[in-house]
Design a protein around this motif. Structure first.
Motif, mmCIF file in Angstrom:
data_model
loop_
_atom_site.group_PDB
_atom_site.id
_atom_site.type_symbol
_atom_site.label_atom_id
_atom_site.label_comp_id
_atom_site.label_asym_id
_atom_site.label_seq_id
_atom_site.Cartn_x
_atom_site.Cartn_y
_atom_site.Cartn_z
ATOM 1 N N UNK A 1 -63.430 43.770 51.684
ATOM 2 C CA UNK A 1 -62.359 43.026 52.345
ATOM 3 C C UNK A 1 -61.539 42.251 51.315
ATOM 4 N N UNK A 2 -62.214 41.656 50.338
ATOM 5 C CA UNK A 2 -61.506 40.979 49.251
ATOM 6 C C UNK A 2 -60.642 41.974 48.472
ATOM 7 N N UNK A 3 -61.183 43.160 48.223
ATOM 8 C CA UNK A 3 -60.411 44.194 47.525
ATOM 9 C C UNK A 3 -59.194 44.603 48.345
ATOM 10 N N UNK A 4 -59.346 44.737 49.667
ATOM 11 C CA UNK A 4 -58.199 45.058 50.522
ATOM 12 C C UNK A 4 -57.109 44.008 50.393
ATOM 13 N N UNK A 5 -57.501 42.762 50.392
ATOM 14 C CA UNK A 5 -56.516 41.679 50.286
ATOM 15 C C UNK A 5 -55.831 41.681 48.913
ATOM 16 N N UNK A 6 -56.613 41.792 47.855
ATOM 17 C CA UNK A 6 -56.044 41.710 46.513
ATOM 18 C C UNK A 6 -55.250 42.948 46.122
ATOM 19 N N UNK A 7 -55.638 44.121 46.621
ATOM 20 C CA UNK A 7 -54.922 45.353 46.304
ATOM 21 C C UNK A 7 -53.807 45.636 47.293
ATOM 22 N N UNK B 1 -53.804 46.368 50.492
ATOM 23 C CA UNK B 1 -54.043 47.452 51.443
ATOM 24 C C UNK B 1 -54.114 46.833 52.832
ATOM 25 N N UNK B 2 -54.014 47.638 53.873
ATOM 26 C CA UNK B 2 -54.193 47.071 55.219
ATOM 27 C C UNK B 2 -55.561 46.401 55.325
ATOM 28 N N UNK B 3 -55.601 45.112 55.635
ATOM 29 C CA UNK B 3 -56.872 44.369 55.577
ATOM 30 C C UNK B 3 -57.908 44.897 56.562
ATOM 31 N N UNK B 4 -59.036 45.252 56.032
ATOM 32 C CA UNK B 4 -60.178 45.625 56.849
ATOM 33 C C UNK B 4 -60.331 47.103 57.131
ATOM 34 N N UNK B 5 -59.289 47.902 56.970
ATOM 35 C CA UNK B 5 -59.395 49.326 57.310
ATOM 36 C C UNK B 5 -60.315 50.045 56.325
ATOM 37 N N UNK B 6 -60.006 49.972 55.035
ATOM 38 C CA UNK B 6 -60.860 50.630 54.044
ATOM 39 C C UNK B 6 -62.232 49.968 53.995
ATOM 40 N N UNK B 7 -62.260 48.643 54.123
ATOM 41 C CA UNK B 7 -63.537 47.924 54.114
ATOM 42 C C UNK B 7 -64.422 48.388 55.270
ATOM 43 N N UNK B 8 -63.843 48.530 56.452
ATOM 44 C CA UNK B 8 -64.609 48.992 57.609
ATOM 45 C C UNK B 8 -65.121 50.409 57.442
ATOM 46 N N UNK B 9 -64.279 51.294 56.904
ATOM 47 C CA UNK B 9 -64.705 52.683 56.702
ATOM 48 C C UNK B 9 -65.830 52.775 55.672
ATOM 49 N N UNK B 10 -65.702 52.021 54.590
ATOM 50 C CA UNK B 10 -66.761 52.029 53.570
ATOM 51 C C UNK B 10 -68.049 51.436 54.132
ATOM 52 N N UNK B 11 -67.923 50.382 54.921
ATOM 53 C CA UNK B 11 -69.108 49.764 55.517
ATOM 54 C C UNK B 11 -69.808 50.727 56.478
#
Length: 194
Positions: free
Chosen positions: A84-90, A92-102
């Motif tokens: 989620x931190x990476x989504x914010x700093x890069x 990206x749409x917050x939480x989408x990539x984080x959710x998929x990876x999780x």
């Protein structure tokens, strides 16, 4: 804690500006930029725009290698917060990539015990299949909500590099941090089965 620190280090290295050529010198093509010299009658200087490439996603490789080999070393909360931190700093749409990876990491965490006896190439194929699936879901979701995306070719290059580097990340994780597959029947210091 080691997983969190490594994740933060990877995020930090992605934020370091490596291309220091100002954008006013040219576009993103590899066509040479011709600039005339100040003196008349001399040849022109030819400058090339910096090469545009994309690094493999080491953050997802770290998370999936550690979850597959030692699930207790990479808790779900740490993975969620780091991505989620990476989504914010890069940006990206917050939480989408984080959710998929999780989701992928939890699927692999559930299969970690059965994957202990698999040969390495099957582990690699399983992780590669998971990365391909979540990348396709990510691109499809972004296209459905009309969010600008990287070109497909660039995404495929990153995907191939990411999949190719999985064995190297597993080796470094084992050699430097002792992240290996537990042997069947191995127990921890308290006698709990791993």
């Amino acid at each position: 804690m080691t997983f969190v620190l490594l994740g933060l280090f990877i995020i930090f290295t992605h934020l370091i500006p490596l291309e220091t050529v100002p954008p006013s010198l040219g576009g993103s093509s590899l066509e040479p930029i011709v600039q005339p010299r100040a003196t008349a009658g001399t040849e022109t200087d030819v400058l090339f725009d910096p090469v545009r490439w994309i690094a493999p996603d080491l953050l997802i490789l770290l998370a999936l290698a550690w979850v597959t080999r030692r699930p207790s070393f990479a808790p779900a909360l740490a993975i969620g917060v780091i991505f989620l931190l990476a989504d914010m700093l890069f940006q990206r749409p917050p939480g989408l990539w984080a959710g998929l990876v999780l989701i992928l990491s939890e699927i692999l965490r559930g299969r970690a015990r059965s994957m202990r006896t698999l040969p390495f190439w099957l582990e690699w194929a399983t992780v590669a299949f998971g990365i391909v699936v979540i990348t396709l879901i990510y691109r499809f979701t972004l296209s459905m909500v009309l969010v600008a995306q990287a070109p497909l070719g660039l995404t495929l290059v990153q995907l191939m590099l990411t999949i190719t580097l999985y064995p190297a990340v597993v080796f470094v994780s084992y050699a430097l941090f002792g992240v290996n597959r537990p042997a069947p029947g191995e127990v921890d210091a308290l006698g709990h089965r791993l």
